[in-house]
Design a protein around this motif. Sequence first.
Motif, short mmCIF file in Angstrom:
data_model
loop_
_atom_site.label_atom_id
_atom_site.label_comp_id
_atom_site.label_asym_id
_atom_site.label_seq_id
_atom_site.Cartn_x
_atom_site.Cartn_y
_atom_site.Cartn_z
N ALA A 142 0.85 -1.20 0.00
CA ALA A 142 0.00 0.00 0.00
C ALA A 142 0.88 1.24 0.00
O ALA A 142 1.98 1.22 0.56
CB ALA A 142 -0.91 -0.01 1.22
N PRO A 143 0.43 2.34 -0.60
CA PRO A 143 1.26 3.54 -0.70
C PRO A 143 1.37 4.32 0.61
O PRO A 143 2.31 5.08 0.80
CB PRO A 143 0.54 4.37 -1.77
CG PRO A 143 -0.89 3.93 -1.69
CD PRO A 143 -0.84 2.47 -1.35
N THR A 144 0.40 4.17 1.51
CA THR A 144 0.41 4.88 2.79
C THR A 144 -0.07 3.94 3.88
O THR A 144 -0.68 2.89 3.61
CB THR A 144 -0.52 6.11 2.76
OG1 THR A 144 -1.88 5.67 2.58
CG2 THR A 144 -0.14 7.07 1.64
N ARG A 145 0.16 4.34 5.13
CA ARG A 145 -0.33 3.52 6.25
C ARG A 145 -1.86 3.53 6.28
O ARG A 145 -2.48 2.54 6.65
CB ARG A 145 0.23 4.03 7.58
CG ARG A 145 1.71 3.72 7.77
CD ARG A 145 2.17 4.12 9.17
NE ARG A 145 3.56 3.77 9.38
CZ ARG A 145 4.59 4.58 9.11
NH1 ARG A 145 4.35 5.78 8.57
NH2 ARG A 145 5.83 4.20 9.34
N ARG A 146 -2.46 4.65 5.92
CA ARG A 146 -3.92 4.73 5.90
C ARG A 146 -4.49 3.76 4.88
O ARG A 146 -5.47 3.06 5.14
CB ARG A 146 -4.35 6.17 5.60
CG ARG A 146 -5.85 6.38 5.64
CD ARG A 146 -6.24 7.83 5.46
NE ARG A 146 -5.89 8.64 6.61
CZ ARG A 146 -6.29 9.90 6.78
NH1 ARG A 146 -7.03 10.49 5.86
NH2 ARG A 146 -5.96 10.58 7.86
N ALA A 147 -3.88 3.69 3.70
CA ALA A 147 -4.32 2.75 2.67
C ALA A 147 -4.07 1.31 3.12
O ALA A 147 -4.89 0.41 2.86
CB ALA A 147 -3.58 3.02 1.35
N ALA A 148 -2.96 1.08 3.81
CA ALA A 148 -2.65 -0.27 4.31
C ALA A 148 -3.69 -0.71 5.34
O ALA A 148 -4.14 -1.86 5.33
CB ALA A 148 -1.26 -0.28 4.94
#
Length: 202
Positions: free
Chosen positions: A106-112
Amino acid sequence: MARYTGPKTRISRKFKEPIYGPDKWMERKPHAPGQHGPNARRRKKESEYAVQLQAKQKAKYTYGILERQFEKMYELASSKRGITGEVLLQLCEARLDNTVFRLGIAPTRRAARQLVSHGHITVDGQLVNIPSYSLRPGQTVAVREKSRSLEVITNSVAVNNKRFDWLDWNPATMTGRFITMPERAQIPENIREQLIVELYSK
């Protein structure tokens, strides 16, 4: 699941660091938020408590952890062997959502966190949809077979070129392994963990 949903740029400007990733708005306004700008406001010298509190808030926002979760993690870290601040960061790094981000799925922790919550990630072959799940050394993290064609995943994997010593990643099978807990020197986050320990020790 409760999480911070406010403006990311404002938080980044508060800490004078793009903790959520590249931010064009922060490049335009690198100073702290406020209606009068950087020059019109003369800030008083921050107290010791304010500096310690800011260090804790920065860690919480960076890893996407709320207050009660973070406090429990600190209690767990203080009960383990080793330097409490370093152990605290190791626990943050061992979270499943953070590991999915570190592996480049994922590109960001939020997306992860969203990928984990929506059931796209497995641990040792079993579906795990809890972002705060704490990985143990030797465990395998993978993208579910039917989720491997998701655009957000394929795009992230295609551009990711970062590798971390405590993780092993196989892009062909979209499988990674959490090899060991990272040493403090290996963790790239600019967090002053000793200040967090001092804050909780009061």
